[in-house]
Design an enzyme around this catalytic site. Structure first.
Site, short mmCIF file in Angstrom:
data_model
loop_
_atom_site.label_atom_id
_atom_site.label_comp_id
_atom_site.label_asym_id
_atom_site.label_seq_id
_atom_site.Cartn_x
_atom_site.Cartn_y
_atom_site.Cartn_z
N ILE A 3 0.84 -1.19 0.00
CA ILE A 3 0.00 0.00 0.00
C ILE A 3 0.88 1.25 0.00
O ILE A 3 1.78 1.39 0.81
CB ILE A 3 -0.91 0.00 1.24
N GLU A 58 -7.39 -1.74 -10.46
CA GLU A 58 -8.21 -2.40 -9.45
C GLU A 58 -9.15 -1.42 -8.78
O GLU A 58 -8.89 -0.22 -8.70
CB GLU A 58 -7.33 -3.09 -8.40
N GLU A 70 -7.38 5.30 5.03
CA GLU A 70 -6.02 4.83 5.29
C GLU A 70 -5.40 5.48 6.52
O GLU A 70 -4.38 5.00 7.03
CB GLU A 70 -5.14 5.05 4.06
N ALA A 74 0.14 9.55 3.03
CA ALA A 74 -0.32 10.84 3.55
C ALA A 74 -0.57 11.84 2.42
O ALA A 74 -1.54 12.61 2.46
CB ALA A 74 0.70 11.40 4.53
N LYS A 75 0.26 11.79 1.40
CA LYS A 75 0.14 12.73 0.28
C LYS A 75 -1.15 12.52 -0.50
O LYS A 75 -1.78 13.47 -0.95
CB LYS A 75 1.35 12.59 -0.64
N LYS A 78 1.68 2.03 -7.24
CA LYS A 78 1.34 1.08 -8.30
C LYS A 78 0.47 1.70 -9.39
O LYS A 78 0.78 1.58 -10.58
CB LYS A 78 0.62 -0.13 -7.69
N THR A 79 -0.62 2.31 -8.99
CA THR A 79 -1.55 2.86 -9.97
C THR A 79 -0.92 4.01 -10.75
O THR A 79 -1.12 4.14 -11.96
CB THR A 79 -2.85 3.31 -9.29
N ASP A 123 -2.54 -2.72 -12.59
CA ASP A 123 -1.89 -2.23 -11.37
C ASP A 123 -2.00 -3.23 -10.21
O ASP A 123 -1.89 -2.85 -9.04
CB ASP A 123 -2.43 -0.85 -10.96
#
Length: 207
Positions: free
Chosen positions: A13, A35, A147, A140-141, A17-18, A86
């Site tokens: 996480i 996804e 999350e 955080a960004k 990836k995306t 992804d």
């Protein structure tokens, strides 16, 4: 391209990836499979109480990814067209083994294999590996509210789980090329040269 390639971008996480998948799809002119994440109605509840909501969460992800990849077979792979995703369907086991327990984990394993054993497997995996501090900064960004509830220990364990999973895939899927990307050193978003290096390596694999 000599044959249709199925590229999967993977990592824990917050690895990016995306973002990398989207950038490579644009650079290489490939269709992209993304996804479903935020649409999962169990995510917020899961991060607040993993034990109560893990099975619902993982089943939602598994069924949606199965449907996406089943459609991918029909639309791209079976027609000889390369595609980039992804995720690798194997990530369901990475997360399921960590979040599920007892009979629920056993049932999930069975369902996973019934659904996925005959699905196409990526022949190229881009594995973005990053340490906890890097992942936390990126998480955080992007500012996903659900999350914010995530336990750092859970994320650290996922880093280790991903390392183990990639080592396992290198053995069980020997025809798959696993290209490791150091997410701590490579900032493919802010540094065009870093992205160019990654794209160049992928192009070589596709020729």
């Amino acid at each position: 391209m000599k044959h249709a390639s199925f590229i999967a971008v993977e990592g824990p996480i917050g690895a990016g990836k995306t973002t990398l998948t989207t950038m490579l799809a644009a650079e290489l002119g490939l269709p992209v499979i993304k996804e479903i994440v935020e649409e999962n109605p169990f995510l917020g509840k899961f991060y607040q109480n993993m034990d109560d909501w893990s099975f619902q969460l993982e089943m939602f992800f598994l069924c949606n990814r199965y449907k996406q990849l089943e459609d991918t077979v029909l639309e791209y792979i079976d027609k000889g067209k390369a595609v980039i995703s992804d995720y690798h369907i194997y990530k369901n086991l990475i997360f399921g083994e960590r979040t599920l327990k007892g009979t629920k984990r056993d049932k999930y394993r069975e369902i996973y294999h019934v659904l996925t054993d005959d699905l196409p497997k990526p022949n190229i995996i881009l594995y973005i590996r990053a340490d906890l501090d890097t992942l936390l900064t990126r998480i955080a960004k992007r500012g996903r509210s659900f999350e914010a509830e995530m336990d750092n220990a859970y994320l650290q364990q996922l880093i280790e789980d991903y390392d183990s999973a990639m080592a396992s895939l290198a053995v069980t899927e020997p025809n798959t090329v696993i290209l490791a990307i150091d997410g701590n050193q490579f900032d493919f978003v802010e540094n065009p040269q870093h992205f160019a290096e990654i794209a160049s390596q992928v192009k070589e694999l596709l020729t």
